[in-house]
Each structure stands twice: as C-alpha cells, then as structure tokens.
Design a protein around this motif. Sequence first.
Motif, PDB file in Angstrom:
ATOM      1  N   THR A 137      54.647  39.930  47.832  1.00 24.19           N
ATOM      2  CA  THR A 137      54.942  41.051  46.949  1.00 24.19           C
ATOM      3  C   THR A 137      54.170  40.826  45.667  1.00 24.19           C
ATOM      4  O   THR A 137      54.295  39.769  45.044  1.00 24.19           O
ATOM      5  CB  THR A 137      56.449  41.140  46.648  1.00 24.19           C
ATOM      6  OG1 THR A 137      57.153  41.282  47.880  1.00 24.19           O
ATOM      7  CG2 THR A 137      56.747  42.315  45.736  1.00 24.19           C
ATOM      8  N   LEU A 138      53.375  41.795  45.273  1.00 21.46           N
ATOM      9  CA  LEU A 138      52.544  41.660  44.075  1.00 21.46           C
ATOM     10  C   LEU A 138      53.147  42.390  42.888  1.00 21.46           C
ATOM     11  O   LEU A 138      53.713  43.474  43.037  1.00 21.46           O
ATOM     12  CB  LEU A 138      51.147  42.234  44.332  1.00 21.46           C
ATOM     13  CG  LEU A 138      50.287  41.559  45.380  1.00 21.46           C
ATOM     14  CD1 LEU A 138      48.952  42.286  45.491  1.00 21.46           C
ATOM     15  CD2 LEU A 138      50.061  40.099  45.061  1.00 21.46           C
ATOM     16  N   GLU A 139      52.993  41.799  41.729  1.00 17.10           N
ATOM     17  CA  GLU A 139      53.345  42.459  40.476  1.00 17.10           C
ATOM     18  C   GLU A 139      52.321  43.569  40.220  1.00 17.10           C
ATOM     19  O   GLU A 139      51.186  43.486  40.701  1.00 17.10           O
ATOM     20  CB  GLU A 139      53.327  41.449  39.320  1.00 17.10           C
ATOM     21  CG  GLU A 139      54.371  40.366  39.442  1.00 17.10           C
ATOM     22  CD  GLU A 139      55.789  40.925  39.390  1.00 17.10           C
ATOM     23  OE1 GLU A 139      56.043  41.843  38.584  1.00 17.10           O
ATOM     24  OE2 GLU A 139      56.632  40.446  40.171  1.00 17.10           O
ATOM     25  N   PRO A 140      52.678  44.591  39.456  1.00 21.79           N
ATOM     26  CA  PRO A 140      51.737  45.688  39.192  1.00 21.79           C
ATOM     27  C   PRO A 140      50.382  45.221  38.640  1.00 21.79           C
ATOM     28  O   PRO A 140      49.346  45.764  39.028  1.00 21.79           O
ATOM     29  CB  PRO A 140      52.481  46.570  38.188  1.00 21.79           C
ATOM     30  CG  PRO A 140      53.932  46.338  38.516  1.00 21.79           C
ATOM     31  CD  PRO A 140      54.012  44.871  38.908  1.00 21.79           C
TER      32      PRO A 140
END
Length: 149
Positions: free
Chosen positions: A3-6
């Motif tokens: 899951t990537l941060e914006p």
Amino acid sequence: MTTLEPAAVADLVRNTLAAHKSLFLATAGSTGPWVGGVYFAESGEFTLNLVLEDRGRTLAAIRENPVVSVVVSTGSPMQPFLQAQALAEILGRDEDARARELLVTKVPEAAPFLAAPVTAVRLSIRKWRATDIANGVLPGAELPSPRLP
C-alpha cells in the motif's frame, strides 16, 4: 501487496511518465473504438500534450467524443505502467505552439511529425492508476487529479 502513501504514488506516476516517450491512446467515435500509439510530453502529472494526424481516425473520434483512455507502458506487465481516463482538448494556435515545443523537447525524434498536417491535443487526466507488480503495487494505486472531480 504494497500500500503506497499518496506521495509515493505521485513519485511512481512522475517516474513512469518521465521514463516513457509514447503511450497508447484509446478513443471511441462513430466508427467504433480505436487504439493508437502516440508520442507525448507531460506538463505536470495530470496534463499530457501530443499531436494527432489531422485526417486520422483518432482525432475524428476525439471531435465526436473527447473522453479517452491512456496506457503508459512498455507493454510488459512486469514493468511499472499507468492507466487513466482523460478529457481531450484540441488546442488553439498559441497553445498548439507550446504543446509542440514541449513535445519536441521531450521527444526530439517527433520533430518530423510536426511538419505533417497535425493538430495538438491536451489530455487532462482525471486520475492515474499506477501498477508496479515487481515492487508489490497490485492492485494499482490511484492518484486523483486535484483539478477534476
């Protein structure tokens, strides 16, 4: 999967755009759906500039239906790739000149196309879907445009 941060998604989008000179552009007009490859130059993460053949099927479809889709990819699912829906805008004279300048700066080999009967088009990306299977970004991570709903 990751899951990537914006901010990481934005970096993935910027890096993927910078790594590619061309994209696949899908249109749908009265003659049906069509996909073609075109050179592009970005002016920010959510704006792409390109030129299209004046008498081509792609530009005709955009005149009928300016909603298009793009894929920025090497063609291999194991390389990072981007997908998006965009709104295509045929540019006027001043903006046309700027788009051509951006394009030839990024893609010098596109210069011969500019001598042909072509029209500059701007794509406003609604949101990117960035996928990087090799680094665990599957399903793709989305990066919405701050300008479009």
